[in-house]
Write an enzyme that holds these catalytic residues in place. Structure first.
Site, short mmCIF file in Angstrom:
data_model
loop_
_atom_site.label_atom_id
_atom_site.label_comp_id
_atom_site.label_asym_id
_atom_site.label_seq_id
_atom_site.Cartn_x
_atom_site.Cartn_y
_atom_site.Cartn_z
N ASP A 497 0.85 -1.60 0.19
CA ASP A 497 -0.26 0.26 -0.33
C ASP A 497 0.61 1.15 0.21
OD1 ASP A 497 -3.09 -0.42 0.10
OD2 ASP A 497 -2.71 -1.11 1.88
C1 GLC Z 1 -1.18 -4.22 5.50
C2 GLC Z 1 -2.93 -4.30 4.24
C3 GLC Z 1 -2.16 -4.40 3.29
C4 GLC Z 1 -1.32 -4.31 2.64
C5 GLC Z 1 -0.02 -4.14 3.60
C6 GLC Z 1 1.15 -4.17 2.98
O1 GLC Z 1 -1.45 -5.41 6.12
O2 GLC Z 1 -4.01 -4.28 5.08
O3 GLC Z 1 -4.13 -4.59 2.09
O4 GLC Z 1 -1.05 -5.07 1.47
O5 GLC Z 1 -0.13 -3.47 5.03
O6 GLC Z 1 1.46 -2.87 2.48
C1 GLC Z 2 -0.56 2.97 6.06
C2 GLC Z 2 0.18 1.35 6.64
C3 GLC Z 2 0.30 0.05 5.95
C4 GLC Z 2 -1.66 -0.18 5.69
C5 GLC Z 2 -2.24 0.82 5.23
C6 GLC Z 2 -3.57 0.64 5.06
O1 GLC Z 2 0.15 2.97 4.84
O2 GLC Z 2 1.30 1.44 6.48
O3 GLC Z 2 0.48 -1.09 6.03
O4 GLC Z 2 -1.88 -1.25 4.66
O5 GLC Z 2 -1.59 1.81 6.09
O6 GLC Z 2 -4.56 1.91 4.28
#
Ligand code: GLC
Ligand code: GLC
Length: 830
Positions: A497
């Site tokens: 993300d």
């Molecule tokens: C969080 C989110 C997931 C994403 C991950 C890596 O765990 O819930 O959707 O893939 O972060 O950014």
């Molecule tokens: C932030 C976190 C990531 C998560 C995301 C969810 O970017 O670092 O882990 O997946 O929020 O929106």
């Protein structure tokens, strides 16, 4: 250092000091009513939706942390204490908290009185039961007063912590001392107008006093630890009117030496039909029309827990349901840590992620994220064998939030099941996860009919097409959205993300994902390409088995094209690239000083077989082996593999959120446990089970129990992140419970290390765990038949098992599905 131990027989973790490094919690409930409960009694309860229907209040960011929950205060001749230690913090002569599957038992003892409380949410009920047993362990008679305590939330948890000008004038309660099954407090804020639900907090005896107004209970300026009522030993009979409503009963108890007495408290959610909201007017009893809540349903609830026998029978039913649930997959091996993770805790955590998605934990407030499209599909991989019917419904719900062009809402709301417009779509990995989830479901169940199930786009009635068509759109979405190198466009982000290549954010508070300030993004993801090569064949297989040979052939050709594109444009020399950025520059290359190598494409590409030399999977010249050896060299640490290395030391506007974290945390060089199992599985593909199992043990909580002082979070569940090697606090975990780590590690250990996985025609048995587990037996129930798989394992590199099925040696590694009700014995020698 440890703070307790596992009790595998009881399937419990036993915490033996309240001074754990952080609150160690458990979840109660598996249907409509849920509670979070820490080892000191902290936490809160809600009905279905942690934001909209919160029964009790909880303050995140509190000082001290985790003050607020359900508490029992003992007043014993002027001495005041709480058996869960908090909030009074009087020293206990004995303390123990046992977290089990859907229940917890907290015991404290002081001055010859033991108080044990069993907390659980009974099956079929919308209530938390607190069964308290007081035992006089001294040799003199004892008279004590017990004060219960919960603080009510005004239902909408977000509004509850923001809108004080209104909320502080709203609270209303009713108190019933002489009810049919004891005493009860009814929390009915907003019931007079648009709510048809209230909360009840009852005890199965006539209370000796009560309080429902928080300030009366605590006394002005006091914290919960100094609460005035328990210290005075006398309830005030306060009736909340506005301000802060609570529920507290005083019960006086006299016990002879050795004597015990049990009390059952029930905190319940009650909903009435709109036209049956009110108790009928009763002039004689002084009840005007439309003023008193209709208590019938609450009384019915309390009647089901009126006696200890009833309560314990409900508890037994809960225990039995877990025993049944966990019998689908179990292992008995020479490694007790492995057994307890596989048989108990990892599967339990998978069920919690099924129930909670990412809504409510000690790191998720329950008012933020809804259900994630990608997260939900991946969670499914961990519970599809446990609750296949519910997995089927989940698949339909998820697919219903897809758009006709194959893209998908990134998140949806659990109550309405509608896509979340604030976030929208554009996370270009999302569609492919649906194929993976559906394929896993079909392999588990053989339910091909699900593919014909009519499923709408964006929940639009009339837009229904067969579920299989959704998979086709997912597949095509990737094919049709490719960039200059023939690799998939990344959109707002892929699985990571925080890798935001098409959004250059410079303003505080702006969303890194959804701010549209860079038109025409052509950034590409090598990770999605690897996903496509891994997941695309699943789609082709489903198509072929539906008789669509042409579709299957075309899909396989598209997968081969992608494989070629990855090897041509996604290879850096010693590992796979991560992406191409907005300007077409490679990300994850040795040519840059930071972020040289990223974990996600290495694991996924090798899982997909990209660069694997089929005739010699361990061949050191193959890209797959070089990629995973580079992972070993640059990313592996004793605490797990970091996400990338070196971490970014300054903000890289063209990369996005990933570089906002200090080095070593989260997506910036943290050990993001969710992706470690991809490398673990990749190592098994290469026949390197020993290294795979070594990686598994580095992040798996039971193996980290001895360093609980470093790890700090619960030693029985995975955390999303462990701080990486460049972090100040290397090895410290954060964000336990609600993470895709649970599902993926269960896939890795059950299907690849132990090596038992459902395919379309049978169970594949292909253990790759290395020499450290010389023998084990897996019991797997699949499609109604039972497989007892006994493995003798020398675990030599590259060795594959030889199978004997019901006494007959077979070629290959597939055990065909047997008729339901039968038992198949498989002997395997590796
Ligand atoms: C969080 C989110 C997931 C994403 C991950 C890596 O765990 O819930 O959707 O893939 O972060 O950014
Ligand atoms: C932030 C976190 C990531 C998560 C995301 C969810 O970017 O670092 O882990 O997946 O929020 O929106």
């Amino acid at each position: 250092m440890r703070y307790g131990h596992f009790d595998d027989e009881a399937r419990e973790y036993v915490i033996t000091t309240p001074r754990t490094p952080y609150p160690w919690i458990n979840y109660l409930g598996s249907e409509d009513f849920f509670s979070l409960l820490s080892h000191t009694g902290g936490g809160y309860s809600f009905y279905r939706d942690a934001k909209m229907r919160r029964l009790t209040r909880y303050r995140y960011n509190n000082i001290p942390t985790d003050e607020g929950g359900r508490y029992f205060y003992v007043h014993d001749g002027g001495d005041v204490w709480t058996p869960g230690w908090l909030p009074v913090k009087a020293e206990l002569d004995h303390y123990e908290a046992r977290h089990g599957l859907g229940y917890s038992r907290i015991t404290g003892e002081r001055n010859g009185l033991r108080v044990e409380t069993l907390f659980f949410v009974p099956l079929g009920e919308t209530a938390e039961v607190q069964h308290v047993t007081l035992t006089n362990t001294s040799d003199a008679e004892k008279t004590v007063s017990l004060f219960s305590f919960v603080e009510f939330c005004l239902w909408n948890a977000q509004d509850d912590q923001t809108n004080y000008q209104r909320n502080l004038s709203l609270a209303e309660v009713e108190v019933e001392l002489d009810g049919p099954h004891g005493s009860a407090i009814f929390h009915k804020t907003e019931y007079r107008e648009r709510r048809d639900h209230y909360a009840v907090y009852g005890v199965n005896t006539r209370a000796d006093g009560f309080d429902t107004d928080r300030d009366s209970f605590t006394g002005p300026y006091n914290g919960l630890g100094e609460a005035a009522v328990p210290h005075a030993g006398k309830a005030t009979g306060s009736v909340a009117s506005g301000w802060y409503p609570i529920g507290s009963h005083q019960v006086d108890v006299t016990l002879a030496p050795g004597e015990s007495r049990s009390l059952t408290y029930v905190l319940g959610y009650v909903e009435n039909p709109h036209d049956e909201k009110w108790a009928p007017a009763d002039e004689a009893a002084g009840v005007p029309a439309m003023q008193r809540v209709n208590r019938e349903r609450a009384h019915a609830l309390l009647s089901r827990f009126a006696t200890t026998e009833q309560t314990l029978a409900a508890f037994e039913a809960l225990r039995t349901s877990w025993t049944d649930l966990l019998s689908t997959y179990s292992v008995t091996s020479t490694d007790e840590k492995l057994d307890r993770m596989v048989n108990i805790w990892n599967q339990y955590q998978c069920m919690v992620t099924f129930n909670m998605s990412r809504s409510a934990s000690y790191f998720e407030t329950g008012i933020g994220r809804g259900m994630g499209f990608r997260d939900s599909n991946q969670d499914l991989l961990g519970f599809v064998h446990l609750v296949p019917e519910r997995a089927r419904q989940r698949i339909i719900d998820i697919a219903s939030t897809q758009f006709a062009d194959g893209s998908a809402y990134h998140q949806y709301q659990p109550l309405t099941k509608r896509g979340n417009n604030d976030i929208g779509s554009g996370f270009n990995d999302d569609p492919l996860w649906l194929i993976l989830g559906v394929a896993a479901y079909v392999k588990e169940t053989g339910d091909w009919a699900v593919l014909d199930e009519p499923v709408p786009f964006d929940n639009e009635p009339g837009s229904e097409v067969p579920l299989f068509e959704h998979l086709t759109r997912s597949f095509r979405f990737t094919v049709e959205n490719r960039g200059p190198h023939g690799l998939p466009l990344i959109g707002r982000a892929d699985w990571n993300d925080c890798l935001n290549l098409n959004c250059f954010s410079t303003e505080p508070g702006e969303s890194f994902q959804t701010t549209e300030n860079q038109a025409g993004g052509v950034a590409e993801s090598v990770f999605i390409a690897a996903m496509f090569v891994h997941i695309g064949p699943e789609y082709a297989e489903l198509a072929e088995r539906r008789g669509l040979a042409d579709v299957a052939a075309e899909a396989r050709a598209a997968v081969e094209d992608m494989r070629t594109a990855v090897l041509e444009h996604g290879w850096d020399g010693e590992w796979f690239l991560r992406a191409y950025d907005f300007y077409g520059n490679p990300v994850g290359t040795d040519a840059k000083p930071e972020g040289k190598i990223w974990i996600e494409p290495q694991g996924f590409a090798v899982m997909a077989g990209i660069g694997v030399d089929a005739s010699d999977p361990a061949s050191p010249a193959s890209p797959a082996v070089r990629a995973l050896d580079s992972v070993h060299e640059h990313l592996a640490t004793p605490h797990g593999m970091v996400l990338q290395w070196p971490a970014y030391t300054s903000y890289q506007v063209e990369l996005g959120e990933v570089s906002t974290y200090p080095p070593g945390y989260k997506e910036n060089g943290g050990i993001f446990c969710h992706n470690n199992p991809w490398v673990i599985i990749g190592e098994t593909v290469l026949g390197r089970g020993e290294r795979a199992f070594d990686y598994y043990r580095r992040i798996t909580p039971a193996y980290r129990e001895d360093i609980s002082d470093v790890h700090r979070l619960e030693p029985y569940v995975y955390a999303q992140m462990i701080a990486g090697k460049e972090a100040v606090r290397h090895g410290e975990a954060k964000n336990s419970w609600l993470t895709g780590t649970a599902a993926w590690n269960f896939v890795a250990v059950s299907q690849y290390l132990l090596g038992v996985r459902p395919e379309h025609d049978g169970l594949v048995v292909d253990p790759q765990i290395g020499p450290d587990v010389p023998s084990f037996t897996v019991t797997r129930v699949a499609r109604g038949a039972r497989y007892e798989i006994a493995v003798t394992n020398a675990g030599a590199p590259g060795a594959r098992g030889r199978l004997v099925v019901d006494g007959v040696p077979v070629e290959g590694s597939t055990v065909p599905y047997a008729p339901a009700g039968t038992t198949v014995r498989v002997e395997v020698t590796v």
